[in-house]
Enzyme design. Structure first.
Site, mmCIF file in Angstrom:
data_model
loop_
_atom_site.group_PDB
_atom_site.id
_atom_site.type_symbol
_atom_site.label_atom_id
_atom_site.label_comp_id
_atom_site.label_asym_id
_atom_site.label_seq_id
_atom_site.Cartn_x
_atom_site.Cartn_y
_atom_site.Cartn_z
ATOM 1 N N LYS A 83 42.314 28.318 36.025
ATOM 2 C CA LYS A 83 43.596 28.978 35.481
ATOM 3 C C LYS A 83 43.566 28.915 33.819
ATOM 4 O O LYS A 83 43.269 27.754 33.202
ATOM 5 C CB LYS A 83 44.843 28.526 35.826
ATOM 6 C CG LYS A 83 46.028 29.367 36.007
ATOM 7 C CD LYS A 83 47.339 28.531 36.730
ATOM 8 C CE LYS A 83 48.272 29.591 37.084
ATOM 9 N NZ LYS A 83 49.450 28.661 37.773
HETATM 10 O O1 G3P Z 1 53.134 29.718 38.711
HETATM 11 C C1 G3P Z 1 53.905 29.716 37.914
HETATM 12 C C2 G3P Z 1 55.352 28.984 37.813
HETATM 13 O O2 G3P Z 1 54.944 27.864 38.102
HETATM 14 C C3 G3P Z 1 56.391 29.319 37.067
HETATM 15 O O3 G3P Z 1 57.607 29.473 37.713
HETATM 16 O O4 G3P Z 1 60.056 29.065 37.618
HETATM 17 O O5 G3P Z 1 58.851 27.961 36.136
HETATM 18 O O6 G3P Z 1 59.109 30.365 35.927
HETATM 19 P P1 G3P Z 1 58.925 29.039 36.739
#
Ligand code: G3P
Length: 217
Positions: A83
């Site tokens: 990633k």
């Molecule tokens: O894979 C990306 C994800 O983990 C981000 O999620 O809810 O932190 O925006 P969030």
């Protein structure tokens, strides 16, 4: 649409794997920190649970550092996907990994132009963050639709990995928009199966069956 689970908590991954609800896993530095575990150990354990793609994110911000770290991560298991952040250095590293046959997931994507650059760099996956755009009153799902149209216009093979998914509605809308993958928190994946009419219908079936006094076995 493939479902990747967005977590580094092994217990959540094992649980979903048992239900057959998981096609892969995505992690990021925040999720690794939340797990409280050694990065390489937890990625190796996750790769032993699923044969699907497991995204492990570099920490370096410069291309040479990303390349060095990414090669270490790719060496953990054959199903590791490296990633990389959507920066000029991340795109530079992506091109090198593409040439080397190392799969990549370019993350922290918030615009169609960023996604276009990632596809041109040969990214295996692009991770547009729906929820974080919604958080600032922009339309995260519109980004999925735009990327889908651009990728289809030019036949890019990069898979749209809808990320920052917060709800069952996000999953449904991302599927309607044509995302190839949704990376979803474990609790949201399991919630997809729930519906109150299913629950009450099954309860009534059970009551009516019990009243017959019969047994199938
Ligand atoms: O894979 C990306 C994800 O983990 C981000 O999620 O809810 O932190 O925006 P969030």
């Amino acid at each position: 649409m493939k479902f990747f689970v967005d977590t580094a908590i092994v217990a959540e991954i094992r649980d979903l794997a048992e239900y057959g609800l998981m096609d892969g896993v995505t992690t990021n530095p925040s999720l690794i920190a939340k797990s409280g575990r050694d990065f390489k150990e937890v990625i190796a354990e996750i790769c032993g649970i699923t044969d699907g793609p497991v995204s492990a994110e570099v920490a370096a911000l410069d291309a040479p550092g990303m390349l060095a770290e990414g090669r270490v991560l790719a060496g953990i298991a054959p199903n590791v996907v490296v990633k990389l952040p959507l920066t000029l250095d991340g795109l530079k590293a992506c091109r090198v990994f593409t040439a080397e046959g190392i799969r990549t997931n370019v993350t922290l994507c918030f615009s169609a132009n960023q996604a276009l650059l990632a596809a041109k760099a040969g990214a295996s996956y692009i991770s547009p963050f729906i929820g974080r755009l919604d958080d600032i009153n922009l339309d995260g799902m519109e980004l999925i639709r735009e990327i889908r149209q651009i990728y289809d216009n030019y036949g890019f093979e990069t898979e749209i990995l809808a990320a920052s998914i917060r709800s069952a509605n996000h999953v449904r809308e991302a599927a309607l928009a044509g995302a190839d993958v949704g990376t979803v928190p474990a609790k949201v994946i399991k919630a997809l199966a729930a519906h109150p009419l299913t629950e009450c219908g099954l309860e009534q079936f059970s009551k009516d069956w019990a009243a017959t006094g019969q047994s199938i076995l």
